[in-house]
Scaffold this motif. Structure first.
Motif, short mmCIF file in Angstrom:
data_model
loop_
_atom_site.label_atom_id
_atom_site.label_comp_id
_atom_site.label_asym_id
_atom_site.label_seq_id
_atom_site.Cartn_x
_atom_site.Cartn_y
_atom_site.Cartn_z
N ASN A 189 -9.79 -23.68 -8.59
CA ASN A 189 -11.23 -23.56 -7.88
C ASN A 189 -11.54 -21.94 -7.85
OD1 ASN A 189 -13.54 -23.37 -6.25
ND2 ASN A 189 -12.71 -24.87 -4.99
N PRO A 190 -12.57 -21.75 -8.25
CA PRO A 190 -12.86 -20.19 -8.47
C PRO A 190 -13.36 -19.66 -6.87
CG PRO A 190 -14.28 -21.47 -10.04
CD PRO A 190 -13.47 -22.29 -9.54
N ASP A 191 -13.78 -20.83 -6.01
CA ASP A 191 -13.90 -20.10 -4.65
C ASP A 191 -12.84 -19.73 -3.95
OD1 ASP A 191 -16.75 -20.67 -5.15
OD2 ASP A 191 -16.80 -22.65 -4.48
N ARG A 192 -11.34 -20.26 -4.46
CA ARG A 192 -10.42 -19.74 -3.76
C ARG A 192 -9.57 -18.48 -4.35
NH1 ARG A 192 -8.19 -23.70 -0.52
NH2 ARG A 192 -5.93 -23.20 -1.34
N VAL A 193 -10.10 -17.84 -5.22
CA VAL A 193 -9.62 -16.88 -5.98
C VAL A 193 -10.02 -15.65 -5.20
CG1 VAL A 193 -9.41 -15.41 -7.89
CG2 VAL A 193 -9.57 -17.79 -8.25
N LEU A 194 -9.28 -15.09 -4.43
CA LEU A 194 -9.52 -14.09 -3.42
C LEU A 194 -8.94 -12.51 -3.67
CD1 LEU A 194 -8.99 -16.33 0.02
CD2 LEU A 194 -11.11 -16.00 -1.64
N GLY A 195 -9.25 -11.51 -3.41
CA GLY A 195 -8.65 -10.29 -3.75
C GLY A 195 -8.71 -9.41 -2.16
N LEU A 196 -7.91 -8.42 -2.29
CA LEU A 196 -7.88 -7.32 -1.39
C LEU A 196 -7.75 -6.08 -1.96
CD1 LEU A 196 -7.20 -6.39 1.73
CD2 LEU A 196 -4.97 -6.70 1.33
N GLU A 197 -8.35 -5.17 -1.52
CA GLU A 197 -8.41 -3.64 -2.08
C GLU A 197 -7.26 -2.85 -1.08
OE1 GLU A 197 -12.28 -2.23 -2.19
OE2 GLU A 197 -12.42 -2.82 -4.34
N LEU A 198 -6.03 -2.38 -1.80
CA LEU A 198 -5.22 -1.55 -0.97
C LEU A 198 -5.87 -0.01 -1.01
CD1 LEU A 198 -1.94 -3.17 -1.87
CD2 LEU A 198 -3.39 -3.44 -0.17
N VAL A 199 -6.61 0.24 -2.37
CA VAL A 199 -7.21 1.42 -2.47
C VAL A 199 -8.74 1.19 -2.55
CG1 VAL A 199 -7.49 3.45 -4.10
CG2 VAL A 199 -5.00 2.27 -3.58
N PRO A 200 -9.56 2.06 -1.80
CA PRO A 200 -11.09 1.63 -1.78
C PRO A 200 -11.56 1.56 -3.31
CG PRO A 200 -10.67 3.22 0.01
CD PRO A 200 -9.35 3.13 -0.89
N GLY A 201 -12.12 0.57 -3.60
CA GLY A 201 -12.71 0.27 -4.87
C GLY A 201 -11.84 -0.08 -5.93
N ARG A 243 -9.45 -14.13 5.17
CA ARG A 243 -10.77 -13.16 5.35
C ARG A 243 -9.92 -12.31 6.41
NH1 ARG A 243 -14.83 -16.55 6.81
NH2 ARG A 243 -15.06 -16.81 4.14
N ARG A 244 -9.30 -12.52 7.69
CA ARG A 244 -8.89 -11.94 8.59
C ARG A 244 -7.90 -10.81 8.26
NH1 ARG A 244 -4.10 -15.21 11.89
NH2 ARG A 244 -3.78 -16.73 10.33
N PHE A 245 -7.37 -10.68 7.01
CA PHE A 245 -6.43 -10.01 6.50
C PHE A 245 -7.19 -8.95 5.58
CE2 PHE A 245 -3.95 -13.77 7.31
CZ PHE A 245 -3.03 -13.20 8.07
N GLY A 246 -8.60 -9.24 5.39
CA GLY A 246 -9.62 -8.28 4.43
C GLY A 246 -9.59 -8.94 3.17
N PHE A 247 -9.18 -10.02 2.82
CA PHE A 247 -9.34 -10.79 1.48
C PHE A 247 -10.78 -11.29 1.16
CE2 PHE A 247 -4.92 -10.81 1.63
CZ PHE A 247 -4.34 -10.62 0.18
N ALA A 248 -11.33 -11.18 0.14
CA ALA A 248 -12.76 -11.73 -0.05
C ALA A 248 -12.59 -12.21 -1.47
CB ALA A 248 -13.58 -10.66 -0.31
N ALA A 297 0.74 -1.17 0.01
CA ALA A 297 -0.22 0.01 0.18
C ALA A 297 0.80 1.13 0.08
CB ALA A 297 -1.02 0.06 1.04
N GLU A 298 1.77 1.17 0.83
CA GLU A 298 2.84 2.53 0.91
C GLU A 298 3.52 2.94 -0.48
OE1 GLU A 298 5.53 1.63 3.81
OE2 GLU A 298 4.06 1.74 5.69
N GLN A 299 3.62 1.80 -1.09
CA GLN A 299 4.47 1.80 -2.55
C GLN A 299 3.43 2.21 -3.72
OE1 GLN A 299 6.98 -1.41 -3.37
NE2 GLN A 299 7.52 -1.63 -1.10
N GLY A 300 2.15 2.07 -3.42
CA GLY A 300 1.32 2.63 -4.41
C GLY A 300 0.44 1.41 -4.94
N PHE A 301 0.62 0.11 -4.65
CA PHE A 301 0.02 -0.88 -5.42
C PHE A 301 -1.62 -0.61 -4.91
CE2 PHE A 301 4.31 -2.40 -5.34
CZ PHE A 301 4.40 -3.01 -6.55
N GLU A 302 -2.47 -1.30 -5.79
CA GLU A 302 -3.73 -0.98 -5.73
C GLU A 302 -4.74 -2.08 -5.20
OE1 GLU A 302 -5.69 1.15 -8.65
OE2 GLU A 302 -4.31 2.80 -8.58
N ARG A 303 -4.14 -3.30 -5.65
CA ARG A 303 -4.97 -4.49 -5.46
C ARG A 303 -3.89 -5.86 -5.41
NH1 ARG A 303 -5.27 -2.46 -10.24
NH2 ARG A 303 -7.06 -1.26 -9.70
N VAL A 304 -4.56 -6.69 -4.58
CA VAL A 304 -3.70 -7.85 -4.51
C VAL A 304 -4.81 -9.12 -4.65
CG1 VAL A 304 -2.46 -9.41 -2.83
CG2 VAL A 304 -2.35 -7.04 -2.57
#
Length: 174
Positions: A149-161, A132-137, A115-122
């Protein structure tokens, strides 16, 4: 404290988190071999890493007071429908250090750095209850190479939206 300083995970073992260096490479590969199945490099996520260097600034190692490797994490650049993202993984903790919070410390440290380096999504492929405890959904419309398995594809927003409207196949970054 984390990020180049000592991190006491359970009060028993002190680990120092630091950026992975070229000298760490083979120790990290040996840890990944220990932590994962022998065919780990046959997984589809490894095709996204072929001939693409990891994001060096986000690759971290955790060593104990004797210099033994306790954990490691790497990130790779990928594209999701042409949009840049980070692919988290692998992340591994040596069996003798598991249960001490080291994996969580590596994840939290590197997410903050990203996030500090300006990346937007993980992006990652993993177990939703753990991440989930780190914010991944779960990500809808993000397609990892088969047989993921598509149910295991998770993402985290480092920038809202940051994941809004991002869909498509995950491909290697050039």
């Amino acid at each position: 404290m984390i990020g180049g300083s000592a991190a006491e995970c359970t009060g028993v073992t002190l680990f120092t988190l630091a950026q992975e260096t070229a000298q760490d490479w083979w120790d990290v590969e040996a840890l990944f071999d220990t932590a994962f199945a022998p065919g780990r490099t046959a997984l589809s996520s490894y095709r996204l890493r072929d001939d693409v260097p990891p994001v060096a600034a986000l690759c971290r190692v955790a060593r104990d007071e004797q210099g033994q490797l306790g954990g490691a994490i790497r990130y790779w650049p990928v594209l999701v429908g042409g949009t840049p993202a980070l692919l988290l993984g692998p992340v591994a903790v040596h069996p003798i250090a598991q249960g001490e919070g080291l994996g969580a410390a590596l994840i939290r440290d590197t997410i903050a750095n990203a996030a500090e380096q300006g990346f937007e999504r993980v992006l990652l492929v993993g177990d939703a209850p753990y991440y989930r405890r780190f914010g991944f959904a779960r990500l809808e419309g993000v397609i990892m190479p088969p047989p993921t398995n598509p149910d295991r594809v998770l993402g985290l927003e480092l920038v809202p939206g940051a994941w809004d409207g991002v869909q498509g196949e995950v491909t290697r970054a050039a």
